[in-house]
Design an enzyme around this catalytic site. Structure first.
Site, PDB file in Angstrom:
ATOM      1  N   ARG A  67       0.847  -1.196   0.000  1.00  0.00           N
ATOM      2  CA  ARG A  67       0.000   0.000   0.000  1.00  0.00           C
ATOM      3  C   ARG A  67       0.883   1.247   0.000  1.00  0.00           C
ATOM      4  O   ARG A  67       0.586   2.239  -0.686  1.00  0.00           O
ATOM      5  CB  ARG A  67      -0.902  -0.010   1.252  1.00  0.00           C
ATOM      6  CG  ARG A  67      -1.911   1.114   1.322  1.00  0.00           C
ATOM      7  CD  ARG A  67      -3.040   0.906   0.341  1.00  0.00           C
ATOM      8  NE  ARG A  67      -3.977   2.034   0.381  1.00  0.00           N
ATOM      9  CZ  ARG A  67      -5.301   1.894   0.210  1.00  0.00           C
ATOM     10  NH1 ARG A  67      -5.811   0.722  -0.046  1.00  0.00           N
ATOM     11  NH2 ARG A  67      -6.100   2.947   0.257  1.00  0.00           N
ATOM     12  N   ILE A  94      -8.129   5.614   0.569  1.00  0.00           N
ATOM     13  CA  ILE A  94      -7.559   6.414   1.660  1.00  0.00           C
ATOM     14  C   ILE A  94      -6.082   6.610   1.344  1.00  0.00           C
ATOM     15  O   ILE A  94      -5.345   5.618   1.173  1.00  0.00           O
ATOM     16  CB  ILE A  94      -7.704   5.670   3.010  1.00  0.00           C
ATOM     17  CG1 ILE A  94      -9.188   5.320   3.256  1.00  0.00           C
ATOM     18  CG2 ILE A  94      -7.133   6.502   4.146  1.00  0.00           C
ATOM     19  CD1 ILE A  94     -10.104   6.503   3.340  1.00  0.00           C
ATOM     20  N   THR A 110     -14.755  15.713  -0.817  1.00  0.00           N
ATOM     21  CA  THR A 110     -16.182  15.912  -0.647  1.00  0.00           C
ATOM     22  C   THR A 110     -16.795  14.590  -0.214  1.00  0.00           C
ATOM     23  O   THR A 110     -16.461  13.533  -0.737  1.00  0.00           O
ATOM     24  CB  THR A 110     -16.849  16.428  -1.941  1.00  0.00           C
ATOM     25  OG1 THR A 110     -18.242  16.570  -1.693  1.00  0.00           O
ATOM     26  CG2 THR A 110     -16.626  15.549  -3.137  1.00  0.00           C
ATOM     27  N   HIS A 111     -17.652  14.680   0.821  1.00  0.00           N
ATOM     28  CA  HIS A 111     -18.252  13.468   1.401  1.00  0.00           C
ATOM     29  C   HIS A 111     -19.771  13.631   1.423  1.00  0.00           C
ATOM     30  O   HIS A 111     -20.264  14.689   1.846  1.00  0.00           O
ATOM     31  CB  HIS A 111     -17.706  13.254   2.823  1.00  0.00           C
ATOM     32  CG  HIS A 111     -18.258  12.043   3.503  1.00  0.00           C
ATOM     33  ND1 HIS A 111     -17.865  10.761   3.175  1.00  0.00           N
ATOM     34  CD2 HIS A 111     -19.195  11.918   4.470  1.00  0.00           C
ATOM     35  CE1 HIS A 111     -18.550   9.900   3.922  1.00  0.00           C
ATOM     36  NE2 HIS A 111     -19.353  10.570   4.723  1.00  0.00           N
ATOM     37  N   ASP A 143      -7.203  14.913   6.427  1.00  0.00           N
ATOM     38  CA  ASP A 143      -6.100  14.726   7.391  1.00  0.00           C
ATOM     39  C   ASP A 143      -5.809  13.227   7.472  1.00  0.00           C
ATOM     40  O   ASP A 143      -6.244  12.463   6.607  1.00  0.00           O
ATOM     41  CB  ASP A 143      -6.447  15.362   8.758  1.00  0.00           C
ATOM     42  CG  ASP A 143      -7.592  14.648   9.462  1.00  0.00           C
ATOM     43  OD1 ASP A 143      -8.005  15.142  10.524  1.00  0.00           O
ATOM     44  OD2 ASP A 143      -8.080  13.597   8.951  1.00  0.00           O
ATOM     45  N   ASP A 147     -12.235  10.882   6.679  1.00  0.00           N
ATOM     46  CA  ASP A 147     -13.296  11.898   6.680  1.00  0.00           C
ATOM     47  C   ASP A 147     -13.313  12.707   7.975  1.00  0.00           C
ATOM     48  O   ASP A 147     -14.379  13.095   8.466  1.00  0.00           O
ATOM     49  CB  ASP A 147     -14.662  11.216   6.465  1.00  0.00           C
ATOM     50  CG  ASP A 147     -14.726  10.511   5.117  1.00  0.00           C
ATOM     51  OD1 ASP A 147     -15.371   9.449   5.038  1.00  0.00           O
ATOM     52  OD2 ASP A 147     -14.105  11.012   4.158  1.00  0.00           O
TER      53      ASP A 147
HETATM   54  C1  GRF Z   1     -19.921  11.743  -4.469  1.00  0.00           C
HETATM   55  O1  GRF Z   1     -21.185  11.861  -3.821  1.00  0.00           O
HETATM   56  C2  GRF Z   1     -18.833  11.643  -3.439  1.00  0.00           C
HETATM   57  O2  GRF Z   1     -19.070  12.409  -2.286  1.00  0.00           O
HETATM   58  C3  GRF Z   1     -18.915  10.175  -3.093  1.00  0.00           C
HETATM   59  O3  GRF Z   1     -19.136   9.504  -4.313  1.00  0.00           O
HETATM   60  C4  GRF Z   1     -19.803  10.414  -5.186  1.00  0.00           C
HETATM   61  C5  GRF Z   1     -18.963  10.541  -6.428  1.00  0.00           C
HETATM   62  O4  GRF Z   1     -19.790  11.011  -7.434  1.00  0.00           O
HETATM   63  N1  GRF Z   1     -17.700   9.728  -2.461  1.00  0.00           N
HETATM   64  P1  GRF Z   1     -19.133  11.433  -8.867  1.00  0.00           P
HETATM   65  O5  GRF Z   1     -18.132  10.348  -9.219  1.00  0.00           O
HETATM   66  O6  GRF Z   1     -18.474  12.762  -8.670  1.00  0.00           O
HETATM   67  O7  GRF Z   1     -20.322  11.484  -9.778  1.00  0.00           O
END
Ligand code: GRF
Length: 202
Positions: A67, A94, A110-111, A143, A147
């Site tokens: 990894r 990760i 983005t989560h 970090d 998440d």
């Molecule tokens: C997004 O909602 C992201 O937060 C999550 O998977 C989705 C990815 O969507 N981890 P895309 O590949 O940008 O359409």
């Protein structure tokens, strides 16, 4: 500012960034995407990048003996494009110590949930299963946790009785794409400081 975007799937968040940059121009938006990276081949996210004429790279975990070696390869592949900011837009791996040593403090994720609730790979499903009445999305700096980094912005999405995971995720993504485009643009144009858990955008 130079952006490298990392994807693992359909790439609609990537597409939202591409559309915003096309609309405003790199100067107006404050950034341009210089490359798109992925952890797997054959995904729509890479096809979107290729259609936009962007450089792409793939680094698959299974191609490396460890990894850590994958982490090093990913770090080098991203660094080759000299990004000011790296954006994980649905990137489902990760990253490790080397990547964070190199890009920590300028690596945004983005989560699709309201962190700290429902971290991890199934945030949409977990919020639904929990019976939450609202969920949403979080844009944060990455970090060394999963998440857990400093939160930059969040958007709220109501959960409806008739929702299943995909319907809810699609509705979250509508908010998420706008949030990511807004945040990345402001970080790029205005500059920012991270003070503990607080992010101050100038
Ligand atoms: C997004 O909602 C992201 O937060 C999550 O998977 C989705 C990815 O969507 N981890 P895309 O590949 O940008 O359409």
């Amino acid at each position: 500012k130079r952006l490298v975007v990392l994807v693992s799937g359909s790439g609609t968040n990537l597409q939202a960034l591409l559309d915003a940059i096309a609309e405003d121009g790199p100067e107006g938006y404050g950034a341009e995407i210089v490359a798109v990276g992925a952890d797997r081949d054959g995904i729509e996210g890479l096809a979107r990048a290729e259609r936009a004429g962007l450089a792409t790279f793939v680094r698959r975990v299974k191609d490396y003996d460890s990894r850590d070696e994958w982490d090093r390869a990913l770090t080098e592949a991203v660094a080759a494009h000299e990004p000011d900011l790296v954006v994980s837009a649905g990137f489902m791996k990760i990253v490790g110590k080397e990547f964070l040593a190199r890009f920590g403090g300028r690596f945004v994720n983005t989560h699709p949930a309201l962190l700290p609730s429902f971290p991890g790979a199934h945030g949409v499903r977990d919020a639904l299963a929990y019976g939450a009445r609202v969920t949403g999305c979080t844009v944060h700096f990455v970090d060394d946790g999963v998440d857990t980094g400093p939160i930059i912005a969040q958007g709220v999405v109501e959960i409806r009785d008739e929702d299943d995971e995909s319907a809810l995720h699609e509705r979250i993504k509508e908010v998420e794409r706008r949030l990511l485009v807004d945040v990345v643009g402001r970080l790029a144009r205005n500059g920012y400081r991270i003070e503990g858990r607080k992010v101050v955008i100038q």
